[in-house]
Design a protein around this motif. Structure first.
Motif, PDB file in Angstrom:
ATOM      1  N   UNK A 325     -23.203   8.340 -29.177  1.00  0.00           N
ATOM      2  CA  UNK A 325     -22.421   8.099 -28.283  1.00  0.00           C
ATOM      3  C   UNK A 325     -22.012   9.570 -27.580  1.00  0.00           C
ATOM      4  N   UNK A 326     -22.094   9.891 -26.489  1.00  0.00           N
ATOM      5  CA  UNK A 326     -21.675  10.991 -25.703  1.00  0.00           C
ATOM      6  C   UNK A 326     -20.454  11.033 -25.109  1.00  0.00           C
ATOM      7  N   UNK A 327     -19.686  12.299 -24.947  1.00  0.00           N
ATOM      8  CA  UNK A 327     -18.388  12.274 -24.242  1.00  0.00           C
ATOM      9  C   UNK A 327     -18.584  13.361 -23.104  1.00  0.00           C
ATOM     10  N   UNK A 328     -17.857  13.029 -21.887  1.00  0.00           N
ATOM     11  CA  UNK A 328     -17.479  13.813 -20.811  1.00  0.00           C
ATOM     12  C   UNK A 328     -16.213  13.634 -20.432  1.00  0.00           C
ATOM     13  N   UNK A 329     -15.136  14.460 -20.689  1.00  0.00           N
ATOM     14  CA  UNK A 329     -13.642  14.448 -20.210  1.00  0.00           C
ATOM     15  C   UNK A 329     -13.340  15.371 -19.222  1.00  0.00           C
ATOM     16  N   UNK A 330     -12.455  15.369 -18.356  1.00  0.00           N
ATOM     17  CA  UNK A 330     -11.631  16.387 -17.812  1.00  0.00           C
ATOM     18  C   UNK A 330     -10.270  16.599 -18.221  1.00  0.00           C
ATOM     19  N   UNK A 331      -9.468  17.316 -18.138  1.00  0.00           N
ATOM     20  CA  UNK A 331      -8.100  17.209 -18.787  1.00  0.00           C
ATOM     21  C   UNK A 331      -7.132  17.911 -17.709  1.00  0.00           C
ATOM     22  N   UNK A 332      -5.891  17.807 -18.189  1.00  0.00           N
ATOM     23  CA  UNK A 332      -5.071  18.737 -17.529  1.00  0.00           C
ATOM     24  C   UNK A 332      -4.593  18.242 -15.995  1.00  0.00           C
ATOM     25  N   UNK A 333      -5.040  16.991 -15.699  1.00  0.00           N
ATOM     26  CA  UNK A 333      -5.048  16.641 -14.218  1.00  0.00           C
ATOM     27  C   UNK A 333      -6.164  16.933 -13.376  1.00  0.00           C
ATOM     28  N   UNK A 334      -7.217  17.380 -13.822  1.00  0.00           N
ATOM     29  CA  UNK A 334      -8.408  17.441 -13.041  1.00  0.00           C
ATOM     30  C   UNK A 334      -9.368  16.039 -13.159  1.00  0.00           C
ATOM     31  N   UNK A 335      -9.773  15.794 -11.900  1.00  0.00           N
ATOM     32  CA  UNK A 335     -10.370  14.515 -11.675  1.00  0.00           C
ATOM     33  C   UNK A 335     -11.888  14.962 -11.700  1.00  0.00           C
ATOM     34  N   UNK A 352     -32.805  14.878 -26.548  1.00  0.00           N
ATOM     35  CA  UNK A 352     -32.967  14.025 -27.771  1.00  0.00           C
ATOM     36  C   UNK A 352     -31.287  13.898 -28.129  1.00  0.00           C
ATOM     37  N   UNK A 353     -30.852  12.715 -28.300  1.00  0.00           N
ATOM     38  CA  UNK A 353     -29.346  12.595 -28.620  1.00  0.00           C
ATOM     39  C   UNK A 353     -29.087  12.367 -30.184  1.00  0.00           C
ATOM     40  N   UNK A 354     -28.062  12.917 -30.927  1.00  0.00           N
ATOM     41  CA  UNK A 354     -27.965  12.639 -32.071  1.00  0.00           C
ATOM     42  C   UNK A 354     -26.869  12.070 -32.238  1.00  0.00           C
ATOM     43  N   UNK A 355     -26.636  11.044 -33.721  1.00  0.00           N
ATOM     44  CA  UNK A 355     -25.395  10.501 -33.849  1.00  0.00           C
ATOM     45  C   UNK A 355     -24.806  11.399 -34.938  1.00  0.00           C
ATOM     46  N   UNK A 356     -25.448  12.629 -35.257  1.00  0.00           N
ATOM     47  CA  UNK A 356     -24.667  13.315 -36.302  1.00  0.00           C
ATOM     48  C   UNK A 356     -23.496  14.094 -35.815  1.00  0.00           C
ATOM     49  N   UNK A 357     -23.464  14.656 -34.698  1.00  0.00           N
ATOM     50  CA  UNK A 357     -22.327  15.601 -34.251  1.00  0.00           C
ATOM     51  C   UNK A 357     -21.307  14.761 -33.692  1.00  0.00           C
ATOM     52  N   UNK A 358     -19.993  15.061 -33.838  1.00  0.00           N
ATOM     53  CA  UNK A 358     -18.791  14.240 -33.092  1.00  0.00           C
ATOM     54  C   UNK A 358     -19.019  14.747 -31.607  1.00  0.00           C
ATOM     55  N   UNK A 359     -18.849  13.601 -30.939  1.00  0.00           N
ATOM     56  CA  UNK A 359     -19.409  13.749 -29.434  1.00  0.00           C
ATOM     57  C   UNK A 359     -18.177  14.561 -28.773  1.00  0.00           C
ATOM     58  N   UNK A 360     -17.208  14.764 -29.277  1.00  0.00           N
ATOM     59  CA  UNK A 360     -16.050  15.449 -28.674  1.00  0.00           C
ATOM     60  C   UNK A 360     -16.185  17.031 -29.100  1.00  0.00           C
ATOM     61  N   UNK A 361     -16.872  17.345 -30.278  1.00  0.00           N
ATOM     62  CA  UNK A 361     -17.162  18.732 -30.540  1.00  0.00           C
ATOM     63  C   UNK A 361     -18.462  19.277 -29.685  1.00  0.00           C
ATOM     64  N   UNK A 362     -19.296  18.323 -29.420  1.00  0.00           N
ATOM     65  CA  UNK A 362     -20.299  18.693 -28.584  1.00  0.00           C
ATOM     66  C   UNK A 362     -19.967  18.835 -27.079  1.00  0.00           C
ATOM     67  N   UNK A 363     -19.200  18.115 -26.926  1.00  0.00           N
ATOM     68  CA  UNK A 363     -18.527  18.345 -25.183  1.00  0.00           C
ATOM     69  C   UNK A 363     -17.848  19.641 -25.271  1.00  0.00           C
ATOM     70  N   UNK A 364     -16.988  19.815 -26.022  1.00  0.00           N
ATOM     71  CA  UNK A 364     -16.202  21.110 -26.211  1.00  0.00           C
ATOM     72  C   UNK A 364     -17.032  22.243 -26.012  1.00  0.00           C
ATOM     73  N   UNK A 365     -18.054  22.155 -26.798  1.00  0.00           N
ATOM     74  CA  UNK A 365     -19.201  23.130 -26.965  1.00  0.00           C
ATOM     75  C   UNK A 365     -19.632  23.712 -25.537  1.00  0.00           C
ATOM     76  N   UNK A 366     -20.139  22.501 -24.930  1.00  0.00           N
ATOM     77  CA  UNK A 366     -20.464  22.499 -23.437  1.00  0.00           C
ATOM     78  C   UNK A 366     -19.720  23.088 -22.464  1.00  0.00           C
ATOM     79  N   UNK A 367     -18.302  22.475 -22.501  1.00  0.00           N
ATOM     80  CA  UNK A 367     -17.434  22.898 -21.587  1.00  0.00           C
ATOM     81  C   UNK A 367     -16.811  24.373 -21.732  1.00  0.00           C
ATOM     82  N   UNK A 368     -17.000  24.811 -23.071  1.00  0.00           N
ATOM     83  CA  UNK A 368     -16.511  26.187 -23.306  1.00  0.00           C
ATOM     84  C   UNK A 368     -17.551  27.467 -23.004  1.00  0.00           C
ATOM     85  N   UNK A 369     -18.734  26.814 -23.383  1.00  0.00           N
ATOM     86  CA  UNK A 369     -19.872  27.768 -23.110  1.00  0.00           C
ATOM     87  C   UNK A 369     -20.818  27.770 -22.002  1.00  0.00           C
ATOM     88  N   UNK A 370     -20.159  26.850 -20.922  1.00  0.00           N
ATOM     89  CA  UNK A 370     -20.870  26.570 -19.756  1.00  0.00           C
ATOM     90  C   UNK A 370     -20.724  27.975 -18.845  1.00  0.00           C
TER      91      UNK A 370
END
Lengths: 370, 255
Positions: A325-335, A352-370
């Motif tokens: 399960x992957x996650x993509x979110x925007x917050x704070x009023x961003x659409x 290749x997708x993994x079930x081992x990492x929490x999708x929120x953690x992976x998303x947060x990593x992508x969001x903050x390191x982009x």
């Protein structure tokens, strides 16, 4: 009825009037205020009750009082105002009277801002007030759907003596779209066997209260409400499917996030990627079963929300770690833009997708390191 | 044969239920006055009461009318909801001073300002009774309570609120008076005021409220008789009895 151009908030108001709304109590808060403004004219014109309350606390307790008499009653607010209403929400749930509440969600926490958000999912779905209760929660993604769901919300609230919340983000509340109104329904006062509308020489007195001083009696109430909830879960799950028949990837999103995802899905389909969309309409009861069934035949899910992944946890409960399960979110009023979700679809199709990492953690990593 | 002549009975407005109030508490008296008035006006059948949170939380058990039970302080808002959709019903709240003057100050002031056509029975016994006698907004300066153990210090705990005087400044209020329940004469006057308040509502003349100075022997740590004396000697000087607002239309009402 022909299609007309309706603003979401005003459409909600008019649809409620046509569904037999007898009383509205509210308080101004952006981006919901047009519901209040519209009804301040419309309700008195029809001889129905309208009060601009002194606060959301006042408004919800006026709703509570009117609900006890058995009439169709509602209030509307936006995130900070809904927090204030939570006291009354719990009492209404504890008294088992029907009421409809609309939350036009905005960015938070705290005062936040007035841009569209979906960060009140947990408050609505998992209960923002104290005690054990579960409200029915509907999540429209367009003005037309908001109109249709307002009628349904009154029916469901009455059928199950439950709170029915309609949660929409500021987008749906503020945008104008062509939509069709239902015919005006006449006010029909049902002869409820629980309403405190005065004995009027016809019956013994009735008391409506959320007090069960004896814990055993309170537990009986809790069990009664829980059993009712099981009936709601069995009968009232609603969702919309798009391109799911041969889908290898499935996006799950509600409200505006789901609608934006649909644009991305269409683009991806044009590129030949087999992706579909599941858009829950009832986020409570949640469509666990359909997600469970999809899990057996898809490669992965992508949850898109305008929050930090609140519905994500419910999806993960349904998927039970069987596929990524992957996650993509925007917050704070961003659409999110469709492009952003399309990028996620591309990424899922490529890596290749993994079930081992929490999708929120992976998303947060992508969001903050982009 | 001994001839029995019934001179004192439960009013029809009451159910056959013993109250939970402490011995000597004047809630029972206030309840009875309301029940008698509802009976005399012949409105029991179309009355909907709104109970508060506090000692009178179980008021709904004692009146033979429909009743709803409000969250703490919210009775005037709930009553607004009931009355606005059932304008031909008689709707009243019964609230203590913690409920009305502390947590529910917003709701009472705005219901009064809107001129909601409801009746409010306000019991002022200068403390939070149900939770065990804590300081209320109405607690007298220097008065000892379980949360002002050295006596209410106005420097740090502020001054009492005179609710009737305050509400009477609002244009939406039709009838606003203070009475006391400390002796038979004043009880009779209190009943007359309660009757007037309900008549105001029945005639659609706006918001009506009767404040009743009451006793709390248990939490005051006094005998019932000394409690009545305390009302007369200490509460009445701080909360003078009187008619704070009686609109011209209401002055015409003869009962």
């Amino acid at each position: 009825m022909p299609k007309e151009l309706w603003k979401g908030n005003e459409a909600i108001a008019e649809a409620s009037v046509r569904a037999g709304l007898e009383a509205y109590f509210g308080y101004p808060i952006t981006p919901q205020t047009e519901v209040l403004e519209y009804l301040s004219r419309r309700m008195p014109e029809l001889g129905r009750a309208f009060v601009q309350a002194e606060s959301e606390l006042g408004a919800i307790n006026m709703v509570y009082g009117a609900a006890c008499t058995g009439v169709r009653v509602m209030s509307s607010s936006s995130s900070p105002g809904m927090s204030l209403m939570m006291e009354g929400v719990s009492y209404i749930a504890g008294t088992e009277v029907p009421a409809v509440l609309v939350n036009v969600m905005r960015g938070g926490p705290g005062l936040g801002n007035i841009a569209p958000a979906q960060a009140d999912y947990n408050q609505a779905v998992h209960g923002g007030g104290h005690g054990d209760y579960q409200p029915i929660v509907l999540a429209p993604a367009s003005v037309q759907e908001a109109i249709d769901l307002m009628g349904l919300s009154f029916d469901l609230a009455e059928k199950y003596r439950s709170i029915c919340m309609v949660i929409l983000d500021g987008c749906v509340g503020q945008m104008m779209e062509p939509a069709q109104m239902p015919e005006m329904k006449p006010i029909k006062r049902a002869n409820w066997d629980w309403a405190t509308d005065g004995k009027m020489g016809k019956r013994e007195r009735r008391i409506l209260s959320s007090i069960y001083l004896d814990p055993i009696e309170e537990e009986k109430m809790n069990l009664r409400v829980l059993k009712r909830w099981k009936t709601i879960e069995a009968n009232e799950v609603r969702y919309k499917e798009y391109f799911l028949d041969d889908a290898e990837f499935v996006i799950i999103g509600f409200g505006t996030a789901g609608r934006v995802a649909l644009s991305a899905v269409r683009e991806a389909r044009a590129e030949g990627i087999k992706v579909g969309l599941l858009r829950p309409i009832t986020v409570s009861p949640f469509p666990f079963e359909v997600i469970d069934q999809l899990t057996a035949r898809v490669d992965a899910f992508l949850v898109t929300e305008m929050n930090s992944g609140q519905m994500l946890e419910d999806v993960r409960l349904a998927v039970k770690g069987r596929v990524p399960v992957e996650f993509y979110g925007r917050m704070g009023g961003v659409v999110p833009f469709p492009d952003e979700i399309l990028n996620e679809i591309h990424r899922m199709a490529k890596v290749k997708l993994s079930v081992d990492i929490h999708p929120r953690d992976a998303w947060l990593e992508r969001m903050t390191h982009a | 044969m001994l001839k029995e002549n019934l001179v004192y009975d439960r009013p029809e407005g009451f159910t056959d239920t013993p109250t939970h109030y402490c011995p000597g508490c004047t809630h029972g008296v206030a309840h009875r006055l309301v029940a008698e008035v509802l009976e005399e006006m012949g409105v029991i059948d179309r009355t909907i009461g709104v109970a508060p949170v506090g000692c009178s939380v179980f008021a709904y058990n004692y009146f033979d009318t429909d009743f709803v039970e409000a969250p703490h302080g919210r009775a005037p808002a709930m009553a607004t909801g009931v009355k606005r959709v059932m304008p031909d019903r008689i709707v009243f709240t019964y609230q203590g001073d913690g409920d009305l003057a502390s947590i529910g100050m917003g709701e009472i002031v705005h219901a009064a300002a809107r001129g909601e056509n409801i009746t409010v029975i306000f019991i002022n016994n200068a403390n939070f009774g149900m939770t065990g006698g804590q300081m209320a907004p109405t607690t007298l300066p220097g008065m000892k309570t379980s949360s002002s153990v050295n006596g209410r210090d106005v420097e740090t705990q502020g001054y009492p609120i005179r609710v009737s005087e305050m509400l009477s400044t609002l244009d939406g209020v039709g009838y606003c008076v203070r009475r006391s329940l400390h002796d038979p004469k004043n009880i009779r006057l209190a009943k007359k005021a309660i009757r007037m308040a309900f008549e105001v509502q029945a005639r659609g003349l706006g918001f009506s409220v009767v404040e009743l100075l009451s006793t709390c022997p248990t939490n005051w740590g006094m005998t019932p008789v000394n409690s009545l004396k305390f009302v007369e000697e200490h509460m009445m000087p701080a909360y003078p009895l009187g008619d704070f607002k009686v609109s011209d239309a209401i002055k015409q009402i003869k009962i």
